[in-house]
Each structure stands twice: as C-alpha cells, then as structure tokens.
Design a protein around this motif. Structure first.
Motif, PDB file in Angstrom:
ATOM      1  N   GLY A  95      25.266  53.743  23.901  1.00 50.56           N
ATOM      2  CA  GLY A  95      24.766  55.697  23.383  1.00 50.56           C
ATOM      3  C   GLY A  95      23.431  55.630  23.326  1.00 50.56           C
ATOM      4  O   GLY A  95      22.836  56.364  23.619  1.00 50.56           O
ATOM      5  N   ALA A  96      22.814  54.934  22.934  1.00 56.75           N
ATOM      6  CA  ALA A  96      21.581  53.897  22.816  1.00 56.75           C
ATOM      7  C   ALA A  96      20.698  54.904  25.015  1.00 56.75           C
ATOM      8  O   ALA A  96      19.783  55.657  25.372  1.00 56.75           O
ATOM      9  N   MET A  97      21.689  53.803  25.403  1.00 59.13           N
ATOM     10  CA  MET A  97      21.590  54.022  26.742  1.00 59.13           C
ATOM     11  C   MET A  97      21.868  55.564  27.546  1.00 59.13           C
ATOM     12  O   MET A  97      21.285  55.462  28.147  1.00 59.13           O
ATOM     13  N   VAL A  98      22.955  55.652  27.169  1.00 59.80           N
ATOM     14  CA  VAL A  98      23.475  57.099  27.835  1.00 59.80           C
ATOM     15  C   VAL A  98      22.083  58.153  27.094  1.00 59.80           C
ATOM     16  O   VAL A  98      21.705  59.463  28.134  1.00 59.80           O
ATOM     17  N   SER A  99      21.853  57.929  25.866  1.00 58.97           N
ATOM     18  CA  SER A  99      20.504  59.319  25.242  1.00 58.97           C
ATOM     19  C   SER A  99      19.310  58.877  26.727  1.00 58.97           C
ATOM     20  O   SER A  99      19.288  59.963  26.689  1.00 58.97           O
ATOM     21  N   MET A 100      19.236  58.028  26.604  1.00 61.91           N
ATOM     22  CA  MET A 100      18.426  57.696  27.491  1.00 61.91           C
ATOM     23  C   MET A 100      18.234  58.378  29.153  1.00 61.91           C
ATOM     24  O   MET A 100      17.345  59.870  29.353  1.00 61.91           O
ATOM     25  N   ALA A 105      17.543  63.370  32.275  1.00 62.42           N
ATOM     26  CA  ALA A 105      18.280  64.593  33.002  1.00 62.42           C
ATOM     27  C   ALA A 105      18.052  66.019  32.681  1.00 62.42           C
ATOM     28  O   ALA A 105      17.358  66.656  33.536  1.00 62.42           O
ATOM     29  N   LEU A 106      17.450  65.666  31.437  1.00 65.46           N
ATOM     30  CA  LEU A 106      16.884  66.822  31.004  1.00 65.46           C
ATOM     31  C   LEU A 106      15.427  67.125  31.433  1.00 65.46           C
ATOM     32  O   LEU A 106      14.798  68.603  31.688  1.00 65.46           O
ATOM     33  N   ASN A 107      15.062  66.122  31.124  1.00 65.85           N
ATOM     34  CA  ASN A 107      13.248  66.212  31.732  1.00 65.85           C
ATOM     35  C   ASN A 107      13.101  67.132  33.566  1.00 65.85           C
ATOM     36  O   ASN A 107      12.758  68.055  33.889  1.00 65.85           O
ATOM     37  N   LYS A 108      14.516  66.249  33.749  1.00 68.57           N
ATOM     38  CA  LYS A 108      14.469  66.779  35.093  1.00 68.57           C
ATOM     39  C   LYS A 108      15.088  67.708  35.996  1.00 68.57           C
ATOM     40  O   LYS A 108      14.651  69.079  36.831  1.00 68.57           O
ATOM     41  N   VAL A 125      22.508  69.588  33.456  1.00 68.41           N
ATOM     42  CA  VAL A 125      22.877  67.905  32.847  1.00 68.41           C
ATOM     43  C   VAL A 125      23.573  67.155  33.488  1.00 68.41           C
ATOM     44  O   VAL A 125      23.565  65.146  33.972  1.00 68.41           O
ATOM     45  N   SER A 126      24.283  67.973  33.249  1.00 63.67           N
ATOM     46  CA  SER A 126      26.322  66.820  33.301  1.00 63.67           C
ATOM     47  C   SER A 126      26.231  66.326  35.118  1.00 63.67           C
ATOM     48  O   SER A 126      26.579  65.106  34.720  1.00 63.67           O
ATOM     49  N   SER A 127      25.957  67.059  35.653  1.00 65.33           N
ATOM     50  CA  SER A 127      26.141  66.825  37.227  1.00 65.33           C
ATOM     51  C   SER A 127      25.171  65.803  37.049  1.00 65.33           C
ATOM     52  O   SER A 127      25.646  64.335  37.689  1.00 65.33           O
ATOM     53  N   ILE A 128      24.014  65.069  36.599  1.00 62.21           N
ATOM     54  CA  ILE A 128      23.185  64.463  36.987  1.00 62.21           C
ATOM     55  C   ILE A 128      23.743  63.267  36.202  1.00 62.21           C
ATOM     56  O   ILE A 128      24.059  62.020  36.388  1.00 62.21           O
ATOM     57  N   VAL A 129      24.411  63.162  35.020  1.00 68.57           N
ATOM     58  CA  VAL A 129      24.718  62.763  34.102  1.00 68.57           C
ATOM     59  C   VAL A 129      26.669  62.002  34.503  1.00 68.57           C
ATOM     60  O   VAL A 129      25.991  60.768  34.791  1.00 68.57           O
ATOM     61  N   SER A 130      26.990  62.996  35.338  1.00 70.38           N
ATOM     62  CA  SER A 130      28.225  61.990  36.246  1.00 70.38           C
ATOM     63  C   SER A 130      27.460  61.084  37.216  1.00 70.38           C
ATOM     64  O   SER A 130      28.331  60.253  37.553  1.00 70.38           O
ATOM     65  N   GLU A 131      27.052  62.096  38.114  1.00 71.98           N
ATOM     66  CA  GLU A 131      26.059  61.009  39.782  1.00 71.98           C
ATOM     67  C   GLU A 131      26.062  59.621  38.759  1.00 71.98           C
ATOM     68  O   GLU A 131      26.254  58.659  39.417  1.00 71.98           O
ATOM     69  N   THR A 132      24.955  59.347  37.945  1.00 68.58           N
ATOM     70  CA  THR A 132      24.577  58.556  37.266  1.00 68.58           C
ATOM     71  C   THR A 132      25.212  57.775  37.514  1.00 68.58           C
ATOM     72  O   THR A 132      25.487  56.075  37.665  1.00 68.58           O
ATOM     73  N   PHE A 133      27.089  57.558  36.998  1.00 66.54           N
ATOM     74  CA  PHE A 133      27.875  57.358  35.866  1.00 66.54           C
ATOM     75  C   PHE A 133      28.670  56.744  37.216  1.00 66.54           C
ATOM     76  O   PHE A 133      29.543  56.350  37.024  1.00 66.54           O
ATOM     77  N   ALA A 134      29.015  56.971  37.952  1.00 68.41           N
ATOM     78  CA  ALA A 134      29.421  57.535  38.888  1.00 68.41           C
ATOM     79  C   ALA A 134      30.337  56.622  40.209  1.00 68.41           C
ATOM     80  O   ALA A 134      30.456  55.598  40.729  1.00 68.41           O
ATOM     81  N   GLN A 135      28.613  55.572  39.930  1.00 72.59           N
ATOM     82  CA  GLN A 135      27.729  54.714  40.915  1.00 72.59           C
ATOM     83  C   GLN A 135      28.650  53.716  40.493  1.00 72.59           C
ATOM     84  O   GLN A 135      28.893  52.772  41.113  1.00 72.59           O
TER      85      GLN A 135
END
Length: 167
Positions: A95-100, A105-108, A125-135
């Motif tokens: 959870g901590a890693m996902v929160s980071m 993503a919020l900062n960006k 933010v949702s798109s960035i998080v999805s892209e990050t984990f889609a790799q």
C-alpha cells in the motif's frame, strides 16, 4: 545415551543459530520499515500548511502497519486550495508503494501540468497509475480510493473514486 545427548546438543546449537539468524533478519526488516516510514512521512504535507489553509482542521493519521497506503495531499493555487485524501489498495509495504506512485502522479498532474479540476485530476492520476503498473506482466490489482476537493472561496468542487463527499 551419549549419542542421544550429542544429537540433542547438535540440534540445540542448530536451533540457537537459526534463532540468531531470524533475530538479525527481523531487526533488519524492522529498521528498514522504520526508515521507510520516515520517507513516507516526508511526502505528507506539514501540519502547519494544513492549519494555515484550514484553521479548524486536524489530521488523524494512524496506519495499521508501520507504513501504509493512506495519504493526504494539499496544493495551494492563487485562488484555490486542492485537497486530496487517498487510500491505496494493500496494507503495509504494498500500500505504501502504491501511495508513493499516486503522490507523484498528483504532483505531476497538478503542479507540472497545471490541471486543477478535480475530475480531470482524478482521470489523469488514474491513467498515470495504470500506466505505471501496466509495465508489469504479472496481474496486479492496485488502485486507490480517493477524494479530491477544490475549494475556491465558498465553492467546493469534488471528484472521488469509491469515496463520497460529506458536507
């Protein structure tokens, strides 16, 4: 009896050695988690920033584990304040890693791209998080419950994912 005593002594020494190794490993993990807590705490806005923007405010932040997927975030523009409260899936380290990832993503989105409408912030933010984990080829089920509020004068604009707004 002598053979049995020798076997018992050898087993006792093995157990003591394994116990010491486990103790060292536990200490190392605990030290690492405590340092991770410091890193995670550094991403949270200082209470003075919240108190300056919201005089009658408080934060109740009590993670279940040493680190957590819970976070809060604030950004001040010339005319508005944007406040985000999130709970990323997973407890503890995951959870901590996902929160980071969500925090960055919020900062960006808000600070770099200048997006200030809560619904658009949530989408980006949702798109960035999805892209990050889609790799990752492994099937990950990570995300967040989030509430985003933009306060501009007496006007509140809200967007949320699995979190409602209460007035």
């Amino acid at each position: 009896t002598r053979k049995l005593n020798a076997t018992i002594q050898r087993q006792k020494e093995e157990v003591e050695l394994k116990s010491l190794k486990l103790e060292d490993a536990l200490t190392s993990i605990e030290d690492s988690l405590e340092y991770s807590k410091l890193i995670q705490s550094s991403m949270l806005p200082p209470l003075s920033l919240l108190e300056r923007n919201f005089q009658e405010s408080f934060v109740f932040y009590q993670p279940k584990d040493i680190v957590s997927g819970d976070f809060y975030w604030i950004h001040q523009t010339e005319t508005a304040r944007i406040v985000v409260v999130g709970d990323c899936t997973g407890h503890g380290v995951p959870g901590a890693m996902v929160s980071m990832v969500c925090h960055e993503a919020l900062n960006k989105v808000v600070k770099e791209k200048g997006i200030h409408r809560p619904a658009l912030i949530l989408d980006e933010v949702s798109s960035i998080v999805s892209e990050t984990f889609a790799q990752n080829t492994a099937r990950l089920n990570d995300g967040m419950d989030v509430a985003i509020c933009k306060i501009e004068g007496a006007k509140l604009t809200f967007a949320g994912a699995r979190n409602p707004v209460w007035i």
